[in-house]
Structure formats: C-alpha cells, structure tokens
Design a protein around this motif. Structure first.
Motif, PDB file in Angstrom:
ATOM      1  N   SER A 109       0.885  -1.374   0.031  1.00  0.00           N
ATOM      2  CA  SER A 109       0.070   0.158   0.082  1.00  0.00           C
ATOM      3  C   SER A 109       0.685   1.145  -0.006  1.00  0.00           C
ATOM      4  O   SER A 109       0.595   2.184  -0.756  1.00  0.00           O
ATOM      5  CB  SER A 109      -0.826   0.127   1.213  1.00  0.00           C
ATOM      6  OG  SER A 109      -1.696  -1.098   1.388  1.00  0.00           O
ATOM      7  N   ILE A 110       1.814   1.336   0.881  1.00  0.00           N
ATOM      8  CA  ILE A 110       2.681   2.412   0.820  1.00  0.00           C
ATOM      9  C   ILE A 110       3.604   2.704  -0.606  1.00  0.00           C
ATOM     10  O   ILE A 110       3.522   3.872  -0.818  1.00  0.00           O
ATOM     11  CB  ILE A 110       3.789   2.191   2.067  1.00  0.00           C
ATOM     12  CG1 ILE A 110       3.258   2.134   3.250  1.00  0.00           C
ATOM     13  CG2 ILE A 110       5.085   3.178   1.915  1.00  0.00           C
ATOM     14  CD1 ILE A 110       2.638   3.368   3.826  1.00  0.00           C
ATOM     15  N   ASN A 111       3.896   1.602  -1.152  1.00  0.00           N
ATOM     16  CA  ASN A 111       4.617   1.757  -2.300  1.00  0.00           C
ATOM     17  C   ASN A 111       3.444   2.347  -3.486  1.00  0.00           C
ATOM     18  O   ASN A 111       3.749   3.195  -4.199  1.00  0.00           O
ATOM     19  CB  ASN A 111       5.124   0.340  -2.629  1.00  0.00           C
ATOM     20  CG  ASN A 111       5.857   0.653  -4.286  1.00  0.00           C
ATOM     21  OD1 ASN A 111       6.685   1.341  -4.629  1.00  0.00           O
ATOM     22  ND2 ASN A 111       5.494  -0.296  -5.094  1.00  0.00           N
ATOM     23  N   LYS A 112       2.254   1.783  -3.396  1.00  0.00           N
ATOM     24  CA  LYS A 112       1.276   2.173  -4.371  1.00  0.00           C
ATOM     25  C   LYS A 112       0.909   3.762  -4.192  1.00  0.00           C
ATOM     26  O   LYS A 112       0.839   4.612  -5.208  1.00  0.00           O
ATOM     27  CB  LYS A 112       0.099   1.495  -4.012  1.00  0.00           C
ATOM     28  CG  LYS A 112       0.002   0.101  -4.824  1.00  0.00           C
ATOM     29  CD  LYS A 112       0.361  -0.011  -6.166  1.00  0.00           C
ATOM     30  CE  LYS A 112       0.341  -1.429  -6.584  1.00  0.00           C
ATOM     31  NZ  LYS A 112       0.363  -1.700  -8.011  1.00  0.00           N
ATOM     32  N   LEU A 113       0.843   4.214  -2.760  1.00  0.00           N
ATOM     33  CA  LEU A 113       0.741   5.526  -2.523  1.00  0.00           C
ATOM     34  C   LEU A 113       1.880   6.510  -3.084  1.00  0.00           C
ATOM     35  O   LEU A 113       1.675   7.554  -3.327  1.00  0.00           O
ATOM     36  CB  LEU A 113       0.745   5.918  -1.003  1.00  0.00           C
ATOM     37  CG  LEU A 113      -0.838   5.183  -0.574  1.00  0.00           C
ATOM     38  CD1 LEU A 113      -0.935   5.300   1.178  1.00  0.00           C
ATOM     39  CD2 LEU A 113      -2.030   6.277  -0.948  1.00  0.00           C
ATOM     40  N   LEU A 114       2.971   6.064  -2.741  1.00  0.00           N
ATOM     41  CA  LEU A 114       4.354   6.593  -3.295  1.00  0.00           C
ATOM     42  C   LEU A 114       4.105   6.856  -4.819  1.00  0.00           C
ATOM     43  O   LEU A 114       4.689   7.890  -5.569  1.00  0.00           O
ATOM     44  CB  LEU A 114       5.450   5.775  -2.827  1.00  0.00           C
ATOM     45  CG  LEU A 114       5.975   6.015  -1.407  1.00  0.00           C
ATOM     46  CD1 LEU A 114       7.003   5.049  -1.152  1.00  0.00           C
ATOM     47  CD2 LEU A 114       6.426   7.637  -1.249  1.00  0.00           C
ATOM     48  N   GLU A 115       3.815   5.534  -5.518  1.00  0.00           N
ATOM     49  CA  GLU A 115       3.691   5.760  -6.919  1.00  0.00           C
ATOM     50  C   GLU A 115       2.604   6.891  -7.380  1.00  0.00           C
ATOM     51  O   GLU A 115       2.813   7.560  -8.273  1.00  0.00           O
ATOM     52  CB  GLU A 115       3.333   4.311  -7.411  1.00  0.00           C
ATOM     53  CG  GLU A 115       3.215   4.271  -8.900  1.00  0.00           C
ATOM     54  CD  GLU A 115       3.062   2.854  -9.486  1.00  0.00           C
ATOM     55  OE1 GLU A 115       3.310   2.557 -10.728  1.00  0.00           O
ATOM     56  OE2 GLU A 115       2.467   2.022  -8.587  1.00  0.00           O
ATOM     57  N   LYS A 116       1.475   6.895  -6.641  1.00  0.00           N
ATOM     58  CA  LYS A 116       0.387   7.783  -6.876  1.00  0.00           C
ATOM     59  C   LYS A 116       0.725   9.156  -6.900  1.00  0.00           C
ATOM     60  O   LYS A 116       0.479  10.057  -7.552  1.00  0.00           O
ATOM     61  CB  LYS A 116      -1.025   7.241  -6.251  1.00  0.00           C
ATOM     62  CG  LYS A 116      -2.054   7.734  -6.543  1.00  0.00           C
ATOM     63  CD  LYS A 116      -3.207   7.585  -5.560  1.00  0.00           C
ATOM     64  CE  LYS A 116      -4.587   8.094  -5.988  1.00  0.00           C
ATOM     65  NZ  LYS A 116      -5.580   7.572  -5.212  1.00  0.00           N
ATOM     66  N   ASN A 117       1.368   9.512  -5.676  1.00  0.00           N
ATOM     67  CA  ASN A 117       2.075  10.459  -5.559  1.00  0.00           C
ATOM     68  C   ASN A 117       1.150  11.966  -5.412  1.00  0.00           C
ATOM     69  O   ASN A 117       1.080  12.847  -5.889  1.00  0.00           O
ATOM     70  CB  ASN A 117       3.203  11.289  -6.507  1.00  0.00           C
ATOM     71  CG  ASN A 117       3.972  12.320  -6.011  1.00  0.00           C
ATOM     72  OD1 ASN A 117       4.085  12.405  -4.961  1.00  0.00           O
ATOM     73  ND2 ASN A 117       4.235  13.049  -7.081  1.00  0.00           N
ATOM     74  N   GLN A 118       0.211  11.489  -4.548  1.00  0.00           N
ATOM     75  CA  GLN A 118      -1.201  12.559  -4.264  1.00  0.00           C
ATOM     76  C   GLN A 118      -1.151  12.935  -2.543  1.00  0.00           C
ATOM     77  O   GLN A 118      -1.942  12.456  -2.157  1.00  0.00           O
ATOM     78  CB  GLN A 118      -2.387  12.046  -5.004  1.00  0.00           C
ATOM     79  CG  GLN A 118      -2.645  11.938  -6.305  1.00  0.00           C
ATOM     80  CD  GLN A 118      -3.699  11.758  -7.020  1.00  0.00           C
ATOM     81  OE1 GLN A 118      -4.801  11.619  -6.264  1.00  0.00           O
ATOM     82  NE2 GLN A 118      -3.775  11.560  -8.160  1.00  0.00           N
ATOM     83  N   TRP A 119      -0.356  13.301  -2.234  1.00  0.00           N
ATOM     84  CA  TRP A 119      -0.054  13.969  -0.765  1.00  0.00           C
ATOM     85  C   TRP A 119      -0.557  15.224  -0.595  1.00  0.00           C
ATOM     86  O   TRP A 119      -0.723  16.103  -1.218  1.00  0.00           O
ATOM     87  CB  TRP A 119       1.357  13.612  -0.556  1.00  0.00           C
ATOM     88  CG  TRP A 119       1.985  12.228  -0.566  1.00  0.00           C
ATOM     89  CD1 TRP A 119       2.616  12.135  -1.834  1.00  0.00           C
ATOM     90  CD2 TRP A 119       1.512  11.233   0.173  1.00  0.00           C
ATOM     91  NE1 TRP A 119       2.881  10.811  -1.919  1.00  0.00           N
ATOM     92  CE2 TRP A 119       2.394  10.048  -0.788  1.00  0.00           C
ATOM     93  CE3 TRP A 119       1.229  10.780   1.364  1.00  0.00           C
ATOM     94  CZ2 TRP A 119       2.536   8.798   0.051  1.00  0.00           C
ATOM     95  CZ3 TRP A 119       1.145   9.443   1.861  1.00  0.00           C
ATOM     96  CH2 TRP A 119       1.856   8.452   1.189  1.00  0.00           C
ATOM     97  N   PRO A 120      -0.976  15.472   0.702  1.00  0.00           N
ATOM     98  CA  PRO A 120      -1.326  16.839   0.885  1.00  0.00           C
ATOM     99  C   PRO A 120      -0.280  17.831   0.945  1.00  0.00           C
ATOM    100  O   PRO A 120       0.805  17.621   0.976  1.00  0.00           O
ATOM    101  CB  PRO A 120      -1.780  16.473   2.537  1.00  0.00           C
ATOM    102  CG  PRO A 120      -2.182  15.294   2.834  1.00  0.00           C
ATOM    103  CD  PRO A 120      -1.156  14.614   2.030  1.00  0.00           C
ATOM    104  N   SER A 121      -0.657  18.869   0.322  1.00  0.00           N
ATOM    105  CA  SER A 121       0.593  19.927   0.056  1.00  0.00           C
ATOM    106  C   SER A 121       0.955  20.740   1.339  1.00  0.00           C
ATOM    107  O   SER A 121       1.908  21.658   1.201  1.00  0.00           O
ATOM    108  CB  SER A 121       0.069  20.968  -1.089  1.00  0.00           C
ATOM    109  OG  SER A 121      -1.406  21.910  -0.305  1.00  0.00           O
ATOM    110  N   ASP A 122       0.207  20.375   2.597  1.00  0.00           N
ATOM    111  CA  ASP A 122       0.653  21.329   3.544  1.00  0.00           C
ATOM    112  C   ASP A 122       0.977  20.432   4.806  1.00  0.00           C
ATOM    113  O   ASP A 122       0.809  21.005   6.012  1.00  0.00           O
ATOM    114  CB  ASP A 122      -0.604  22.174   3.890  1.00  0.00           C
ATOM    115  CG  ASP A 122      -1.796  21.482   3.890  1.00  0.00           C
ATOM    116  OD1 ASP A 122      -2.083  20.243   3.795  1.00  0.00           O
ATOM    117  OD2 ASP A 122      -3.130  21.980   4.503  1.00  0.00           O
TER     118      ASP A 122
END
Length: 251
Positions: free
Chosen positions: A79-92
C-alpha cells in the motif's frame, strides 16, 4: 462490491506473499522520483529500516505512517509503495514514512523478526535491535499530529480501526466500506462497533505496541488500520490506501 472472502486463513496467514526487497526497491525508486528525502536506520546483519520524508516548506502539521512491523502482513508495504507511486499527498503536511519496520520478518513471512520477537510488543522496554534503533530515531524527531500504523488481521472478516479519535475513525470507516467489507464482530478480545475499536492507550499493559509509543511519547492522534488478510492482496491494498488518504484529508 464484488470482493471474494477466500477463507484460506486457518491458524495463521495463508494468502499471497511478496518479495519485500522488490517492494522496498520500488518504494525507494518512487520516493526519489518525487523528491522525497531518504534516510536509513541501521540495525545489523546488513538490515536497515528505510525512512522516507516528504517535508513541505511552511507546513504546520506532521504525520507519521509505518507498515511491515509484522512480516506476515504484506498489504501494508505494498500500500505504501502504491501511494508513493500515485504521489497525491497533502500539500501542507510533512510526511514521515517507514514502509517496513521488520525486514527480517518480511523476508521470512513470519509475524516475528528473525529472533522470534514480536516487535509490536516491544516498545515499553525495548529488547529487539529493530525497536531499539527505531525508538532511538523517534526520540530525535518532532512530535506528530497524527500517526498511522498499517496492519492486517488473519482472523478478521473485515476492515477495522483502533483509533484514539472515534469521530475521525468512523469517517475513515465510512470511506473504506465503499471498497472493502467492514468488521462487525469482536477482534483481539475487544468489541468492534461498526469497524471501530475505541483505543484507550493506557499504561496498564505489560508491553507497548508501536501505537502506544507514538500516542504517549510523540503525542500523536493514532490510528491502527487492520484489514482482514483473508481477501485478495489487491483488495486489501485498496482498503489501506483509501483509509490513509481519508485520514490525511481529515487532518
């Protein structure tokens, strides 16, 4: 929702396995691609705990996310890897991300590390090399506004959360139930009410899991995410991603 309950787990986890080296290599590749800072916490025998930091200039809040503390719970690191690949993190928000806290256990596909220690019972008075190194690193970090510990439960029939904030936990469950079944029964001898276990984080236990340390020592609102690992890995990963993204959006 067309998700199959496999009913493979009998006495322990019998689902899909991962190559943790491949997953961590991909995590590093995706993190570097998107400008994350990489740190490594040395343990021994060539093993390291990887730390990924996404630091935003001017960000006022800090979030900690970890997975892979149990080697037989593969959906977390994926899951962590998929989130890193997706790269949609909060900007703040500053993100402190540890994809795998138990590299030897993940290699052996065992809950414990190579020495037979359950790391998630070792945070009160650490004895394991991994937790000693991890807590030494944590002592040097900022306090966290939110911490998320990513787990799986081979005995459960659905997704549930141990949460220090019931309101946020219920909102996370509401989103996860769009993609994954929610646990309705008891888990770990605690009552699950519509997917939420109210976590007290008291000092009464003779041991501390990671979540206790984060809540008490790092003063963070904590959520421990638990998927039932008796479903396809792909489905479990979707549940964790939905939960993490929802939690970050509610901070």
């Amino acid at each position: 929702m067309n998700i199959e309950h496999l009913k493979l787990n009998k006495g322990s986890y019998f689902g899909e396995r991962i190559d943790i080296d491949d997953v961590l290599s991909s995590c590093l590749k995706n993190a570097k691609k998107h400008g994350w800072k990489v740190e490594k916490i040395a343990i021994n025998k060539g093993f390291e705990i990887i730390v990924l930091k996404h630091i935003v200039s001017g960000a006022a809040k800090n979030v900690y996310i970890s997975s892979g503390i149990h080697g037989d719970e593969p959906a977390g690191p994926v899951s962590i890897n998929k989130l890193l690949e997706k790269n949609q993190w909060p900007s703040d928000v500053n993100i402190y991300l540890l994809p795998c806290l138990n590299p030897t256990g993940c290699k052996l596909h065992t809950r414990e590390n190579e020495d037979g220690v359950d790391l998630n019972r070792d945070y009160l008075n650490p004895t394991s090399k991994e937790v000693k190194a991890h807590t030494n690193w944590l002592e040097k970090q900022v306090d966290f506004d939110m911490s998320i510990c990513v787990h799986e439960d081979w005995e459960a029939e659905g997704f549930y959360i141990y949460g220090s904030n019931k309101i946020i936990a219920r909102k996370i469950i509401k989103e996860v139930e769009k993609v994954f079944p929610i646990e309705q029964n008891s888990a770990d001898e605690r009552l699950v009410k519509k997917g939420v276990v109210s976590a007290s984080y008291k000092h009464k236990l003779p041991f501390w899991p990671e979540a206790f340390y984060l809540h008490i020592k790092k003063k963070s609102m904590n959520f421990t995410l638990e998927t039932s690992s008796d479903y396809m890995l792909e489905d479990r990963v979707k549940a964790h991603m939905k939960a993490i993204e929802t939690a970050l959006g509610l901070l």
